[in-house]
Design a protein around this motif. Sequence first.
Motif, short mmCIF file in Angstrom:
data_model
loop_
_atom_site.label_atom_id
_atom_site.label_comp_id
_atom_site.label_asym_id
_atom_site.label_seq_id
_atom_site.Cartn_x
_atom_site.Cartn_y
_atom_site.Cartn_z
N GLY A 1 -45.90 23.18 57.93
CA GLY A 1 -45.81 21.76 58.26
C GLY A 1 -46.74 20.91 57.42
O GLY A 1 -47.50 21.41 56.59
N SER A 2 -46.68 19.60 57.64
CA SER A 2 -47.53 18.65 56.93
C SER A 2 -48.36 17.87 57.95
O SER A 2 -47.80 17.31 58.90
CB SER A 2 -46.69 17.68 56.10
OG SER A 2 -46.01 18.38 55.06
N GLU B 1 -49.28 19.31 52.88
CA GLU B 1 -48.81 20.60 53.40
C GLU B 1 -49.97 21.46 53.91
O GLU B 1 -51.01 21.55 53.27
CB GLU B 1 -48.09 21.39 52.32
CG GLU B 1 -46.70 20.91 51.98
CD GLU B 1 -46.05 21.73 50.89
OE1 GLU B 1 -44.81 21.70 50.81
OE2 GLU B 1 -46.78 22.39 50.10
N SER C 1 -39.90 19.30 67.30
CA SER C 1 -40.03 20.50 66.47
C SER C 1 -40.29 21.73 67.33
O SER C 1 -39.75 22.81 67.06
CB SER C 1 -41.17 20.31 65.47
OG SER C 1 -40.89 19.25 64.58
N ALA D 1 -46.90 17.37 62.93
CA ALA D 1 -46.66 15.97 62.57
C ALA D 1 -47.66 15.05 63.27
O ALA D 1 -48.20 15.38 64.34
CB ALA D 1 -45.24 15.58 62.96
N ASN E 1 -41.61 20.13 61.96
CA ASN E 1 -43.01 19.91 61.59
C ASN E 1 -43.87 19.99 62.84
O ASN E 1 -44.01 19.00 63.57
CB ASN E 1 -43.20 18.58 60.88
CG ASN E 1 -44.60 18.40 60.34
OD1 ASN E 1 -45.44 19.30 60.44
ND2 ASN E 1 -44.88 17.23 59.78
N TYR F 1 -36.05 22.22 57.32
CA TYR F 1 -37.19 21.57 56.68
C TYR F 1 -37.77 20.45 57.53
O TYR F 1 -38.93 20.08 57.36
CB TYR F 1 -36.77 21.00 55.32
CG TYR F 1 -36.33 22.03 54.31
CD1 TYR F 1 -37.11 23.15 54.05
CD2 TYR F 1 -35.14 21.88 53.61
CE1 TYR F 1 -36.71 24.10 53.12
CE2 TYR F 1 -34.73 22.82 52.67
CZ TYR F 1 -35.52 23.93 52.43
OH TYR F 1 -35.13 24.86 51.52
N THR F 2 -36.98 19.91 58.43
CA THR F 2 -37.45 18.79 59.23
C THR F 2 -38.39 19.22 60.35
O THR F 2 -39.03 18.37 60.98
CB THR F 2 -36.25 18.05 59.85
OG1 THR F 2 -35.40 19.00 60.49
CG2 THR F 2 -35.48 17.29 58.79
N ARG G 1 -43.51 16.23 66.91
CA ARG G 1 -44.06 17.55 67.26
C ARG G 1 -43.29 18.15 68.43
O ARG G 1 -42.96 19.34 68.43
CB ARG G 1 -45.54 17.44 67.61
CG ARG G 1 -46.44 17.03 66.46
CD ARG G 1 -47.88 17.40 66.74
NE ARG G 1 -48.41 16.84 67.96
CZ ARG G 1 -48.99 15.64 68.06
NH1 ARG G 1 -49.10 14.88 66.97
NH2 ARG G 1 -49.46 15.21 69.22
#
Length: 275
Positions: free
Chosen positions: A108-109, A149, A84, A75, A72, A69-70, A81
Amino acid sequence: MLVGNHLSASKGYEAMGKMALKLNANTFAFFTRNPRGGKAKEINQADVDRYLALAKEHQFGKLVAHAPYTMNLCAAKEDIRAFSKEMIADDLKRMEYTPGNYYNFHPGSHVGQGAEAGIELIADALNDVLTKDQNTIVLLETMAGKGTEVGRNFEELREILDRVKLKEKMGVCFDTCHVWDGGYDIVNHFDEVLSEFDRVIGLDRLYAVHFNDSMNECGAHKDRHEKIGDGKIGLEAMKRIATHPALSGRPFILETPNDDAGYAREIAWIREWTE
């Protein structure tokens, strides 16, 4: 029917395969590393070989691995980023130990940058990490639309897919709870929702289903999974989804808040409905 649930990868592939069989599943999902992030466990080739033999013997379907979940890719902070992107690149290399399966992730968010900026960043990262030689299909998950999101509707997912160069390496995972929470009425208008998905993205890009009831009303944008039949989607609608011919052959992965007995019961229901 290909049906399974999320299993813990901490004990290895063979252990996950044996647990799936214990639950009467013929596929499963697993996190490639701790779902909250961290270093991935070293892969043991002998363990992988034993799993592959077990999966062949029992005719397992496609696995649906899940990114932490982490991760992203869009980001706001460049270091997140970069981390990720390193994570997904490493995960895709690890997926080659069990080739031909799926790797699913939450897009991602955008953290206030705006959806368009988030979409561009996600696609750019995918263009950097995807390779022509990989044997894994990467799946964007439909999201509930909480916070910032990306992927809150089919159009945003399509925009990402349009920007990815190696389109044959990409697909979508359809999460029933997320789609419902995102505002698509899959209880009263499931055929229409699938038609909309087909129009915007294409049903040929729908590779897997996360099969979850929801604690929330349609359009709540909250993402709270519930046991099958205990939520706002309800048992009858979940049955109609599981038996819909347009979804035939896809792996259905349970992410319901359950123990092993609960997963076994839900798997038994789905098998009864579809077989």
